[in-house]
Design a protein around this motif. Structure first.
Motif, PDB file in Angstrom:
ATOM      1  N   GLN A  65     -33.456 -63.912  30.811  1.00  0.00           N
ATOM      2  CA  GLN A  65     -32.823 -63.684  29.515  1.00  0.00           C
ATOM      3  C   GLN A  65     -32.694 -62.196  29.270  1.00  0.00           C
ATOM      4  O   GLN A  65     -33.685 -61.457  29.311  1.00  0.00           O
ATOM      5  CB  GLN A  65     -33.660 -64.332  28.412  1.00  0.00           C
ATOM      6  N   VAL A  66     -31.466 -61.757  29.038  1.00  0.00           N
ATOM      7  CA  VAL A  66     -31.199 -60.341  28.762  1.00  0.00           C
ATOM      8  C   VAL A  66     -30.604 -60.280  27.361  1.00  0.00           C
ATOM      9  O   VAL A  66     -29.497 -60.767  27.141  1.00  0.00           O
ATOM     10  CB  VAL A  66     -30.202 -59.757  29.780  1.00  0.00           C
ATOM     11  N   LYS A  85     -21.878 -55.419  31.204  1.00  0.00           N
ATOM     12  CA  LYS A  85     -21.632 -54.258  30.356  1.00  0.00           C
ATOM     13  C   LYS A  85     -22.944 -53.667  29.862  1.00  0.00           C
ATOM     14  O   LYS A  85     -23.080 -52.467  29.702  1.00  0.00           O
ATOM     15  CB  LYS A  85     -20.828 -54.700  29.122  1.00  0.00           C
ATOM     16  N   LYS A  86     -23.922 -54.546  29.615  1.00  0.00           N
ATOM     17  CA  LYS A  86     -25.180 -54.086  29.005  1.00  0.00           C
ATOM     18  C   LYS A  86     -26.154 -53.563  30.035  1.00  0.00           C
ATOM     19  O   LYS A  86     -27.012 -52.742  29.722  1.00  0.00           O
ATOM     20  CB  LYS A  86     -25.827 -55.238  28.235  1.00  0.00           C
ATOM     21  N   VAL A  87     -26.086 -54.096  31.254  1.00  0.00           N
ATOM     22  CA  VAL A  87     -27.047 -53.715  32.291  1.00  0.00           C
ATOM     23  C   VAL A  87     -26.335 -52.917  33.377  1.00  0.00           C
ATOM     24  O   VAL A  87     -25.520 -53.457  34.116  1.00  0.00           O
ATOM     25  CB  VAL A  87     -27.698 -54.971  32.919  1.00  0.00           C
ATOM     26  N   GLY A  88     -26.613 -51.633  33.449  1.00  0.00           N
ATOM     27  CA  GLY A  88     -26.008 -50.800  34.493  1.00  0.00           C
ATOM     28  C   GLY A  88     -26.952 -50.707  35.676  1.00  0.00           C
ATOM     29  O   GLY A  88     -28.139 -50.467  35.492  1.00  0.00           O
ATOM     30  N   PHE A 109     -13.226 -45.886  36.229  1.00  0.00           N
ATOM     31  CA  PHE A 109     -12.882 -47.191  36.807  1.00  0.00           C
ATOM     32  C   PHE A 109     -13.597 -48.350  36.115  1.00  0.00           C
ATOM     33  O   PHE A 109     -12.969 -49.334  35.712  1.00  0.00           O
ATOM     34  CB  PHE A 109     -13.191 -47.217  38.311  1.00  0.00           C
ATOM     35  N   GLY A 110     -14.913 -48.212  35.944  1.00  0.00           N
ATOM     36  CA  GLY A 110     -15.694 -49.296  35.325  1.00  0.00           C
ATOM     37  C   GLY A 110     -15.215 -49.601  33.908  1.00  0.00           C
ATOM     38  O   GLY A 110     -14.832 -50.741  33.619  1.00  0.00           O
ATOM     39  N   PRO A 111     -15.222 -48.581  33.027  1.00  0.00           N
ATOM     40  CA  PRO A 111     -14.794 -48.826  31.652  1.00  0.00           C
ATOM     41  C   PRO A 111     -13.390 -49.442  31.561  1.00  0.00           C
ATOM     42  O   PRO A 111     -13.181 -50.407  30.819  1.00  0.00           O
ATOM     43  CB  PRO A 111     -14.821 -47.431  31.020  1.00  0.00           C
ATOM     44  N   VAL A 159     -21.868 -45.239  36.171  1.00  0.00           N
ATOM     45  CA  VAL A 159     -22.679 -46.291  35.530  1.00  0.00           C
ATOM     46  C   VAL A 159     -22.885 -45.948  34.051  1.00  0.00           C
ATOM     47  O   VAL A 159     -22.752 -46.801  33.170  1.00  0.00           O
ATOM     48  CB  VAL A 159     -24.033 -46.457  36.259  1.00  0.00           C
ATOM     49  N   LEU A 160     -23.147 -44.662  33.756  1.00  0.00           N
ATOM     50  CA  LEU A 160     -23.391 -44.258  32.360  1.00  0.00           C
ATOM     51  C   LEU A 160     -22.143 -44.408  31.490  1.00  0.00           C
ATOM     52  O   LEU A 160     -22.250 -44.679  30.298  1.00  0.00           O
ATOM     53  CB  LEU A 160     -23.882 -42.806  32.307  1.00  0.00           C
ATOM     54  N   ALA A 161     -20.971 -44.246  32.104  1.00  0.00           N
ATOM     55  CA  ALA A 161     -19.714 -44.355  31.348  1.00  0.00           C
ATOM     56  C   ALA A 161     -19.515 -45.772  30.798  1.00  0.00           C
ATOM     57  O   ALA A 161     -18.719 -45.985  29.885  1.00  0.00           O
ATOM     58  CB  ALA A 161     -18.530 -43.947  32.217  1.00  0.00           C
ATOM     59  N   MET A 162     -20.237 -46.725  31.341  1.00  0.00           N
ATOM     60  CA  MET A 162     -20.178 -48.100  30.820  1.00  0.00           C
ATOM     61  C   MET A 162     -21.031 -48.246  29.558  1.00  0.00           C
ATOM     62  O   MET A 162     -21.046 -49.295  28.940  1.00  0.00           O
ATOM     63  CB  MET A 162     -20.709 -49.080  31.875  1.00  0.00           C
ATOM     64  N   GLN A 163     -21.753 -47.183  29.206  1.00  0.00           N
ATOM     65  CA  GLN A 163     -22.663 -47.182  28.055  1.00  0.00           C
ATOM     66  C   GLN A 163     -23.603 -48.379  28.049  1.00  0.00           C
ATOM     67  O   GLN A 163     -23.650 -49.163  27.097  1.00  0.00           O
ATOM     68  CB  GLN A 163     -21.857 -47.102  26.756  1.00  0.00           C
TER      69      GLN A 163
END
Ligand SMILES: Nc1ncnc2c1ncn2[C@@H]1O[C@H](COP(=O)(O)OP(=O)(O)O)[C@@H](O)[C@H]1O
Ligand SMILES: [Mg+2]
Length: 289
Positions: A65-66, A85-88, A109-111, A159-163
């Motif tokens: 569960q996340v 989106k929540k877990v990078g 690319f990710g966002p 990865v950070l750009a996905m916030q």
């Protein structure tokens, strides 16, 4: 964001002659904003466990569960995209996944893939690059013209750009020199504190586990062998050695010093500063006698 893992099992190639149990009976509670280090022998299941945290691998038994999303064995979760989106995840050698012609495009690319408008993605790319300590001029550079350490920073910026709210790190300093390792580890610690990122680090470095984490989980042959604070874990040097693991140099040093002075030092010193403190207080304490 809190993560609860219950009775997790993972079998690779389940129901084939090649079936292999990589995880079993894994139970963990990872509180929001905590910093957890996962240590353990090669093959103990660390990377398999991490890949469950954002749905890259599915449990063959049990659940993860996340936040408010639960991934369960034999159940398709429709919200898999929102978990990603929540877990990078920063994989081992993340720079191997760089592919685009400019740093900016790569970080965006990710966002963009997750539906973030282009302007906003570019703004995030710039911000993420600043977080990893690379000046704006690198936005237009080709990732393949950068040094190894810079490429790793670009991959982390992606990865950070996905916030993300949870940052999962699989041996993020492998292959870097000591200075590069410290810079990257300090960067993750700063992000953990300043962005309130729940952080999960897999590492071979007992020093890093001792210095940065508030909880350590020891994986052994596919399940959790020991868990506790760094002081609790590294206070059990014999247990760890049985599991084929080291303890930080500072802990060994204090043991050795105790043997040489024929005195027992009860404190578990996790850093050089703590060693100095323990010795100083012993000297002061002994001054009058
Ligand atoms: N894709 C795969 N297919 C089959 N077995 C795998 C696969 N990946 C890992 N394993 C096996 O699962 C076990 C755990 O591996 P892994 O999670 O990579 O451990 P660690 O990261 O702790 O080194 C090992 O026995 C490994 O050989
Ligand atoms: Mg691994």
């Amino acid at each position: 964001m809190q993560i609860t893992i219950k009775d997790l099992e993972h079998r690779y190639q389940a129901n084939t002659p090649f079936e292999r149990v990589a995880l079993f009976d894994v139970n963990m509670l990872i509180p929001q904003n905590s910093y957890t280090a996962i240590i353990g022998h090669t093959g103990s299941g660390k990377s398999t466990l991490l890949q469950h945290l954002n749905g890259l691998l599915r449990p063959t038994k049990g659940s993860i569960q996340v936040g408010d999303i639960t991934l369960q064995a034999n159940k398709k979760e429709k919200n898999i995209k929102s978990i990603r989106k929540k877990v990078g995840i920063v994989f081992q050698f993340p720079e191997h996944q760089l592919f685009d012609e400019t740093v900016e495009k790569d970080v965006c690319f990710g966002p963009i893939n997750f539906g973030v408008p282009e302007d906003e993605a570019k703004r995030r790319a710039k911000e993420a690059l600043q977080m990893v300590g690379l000046p704006d001029k690198y936005l237009e550079a080709s990732p393949f013209d950068l040094s190894g350490g810079q490429m790793r920073r670009v991959a982390i910026a992606g990865v950070l750009a996905m916030q993300p709210e949870v940052l999962v790190l699989d041996e993020p300093t492998a292959g870097l020199d000591p200075r590069g390792r410290k810079e990257i580890m300090d960067l993750f610690y700063k992000l953990h504190k300043e962005q309130n990122l729940t952080t999960i680090l897999v590492t071979h470095s007992m020093e890093d586990a001792a210095r940065y984490a508030d909880t350590i989980m020891v994986m052994n042959k596919g399940t959790v062998g020991l868990k506790g604070t760094p002081r609790e874990i590294f206070g059990q040097a014999e247990e760890l050695q049985k599991l084929g693991l080291d303890v930080p140099e500072t802990v060994l040093f204090m043991k050795d010093l105790g043997v040489r002075l024929d005195e027992k030092f009860d404190e578990v010193c996790l850093t050089v500063e703590e060693v100095a403190q323990a010795i100083a207080s012993r000297m002061n304490g002994g001054a009058g006698s």
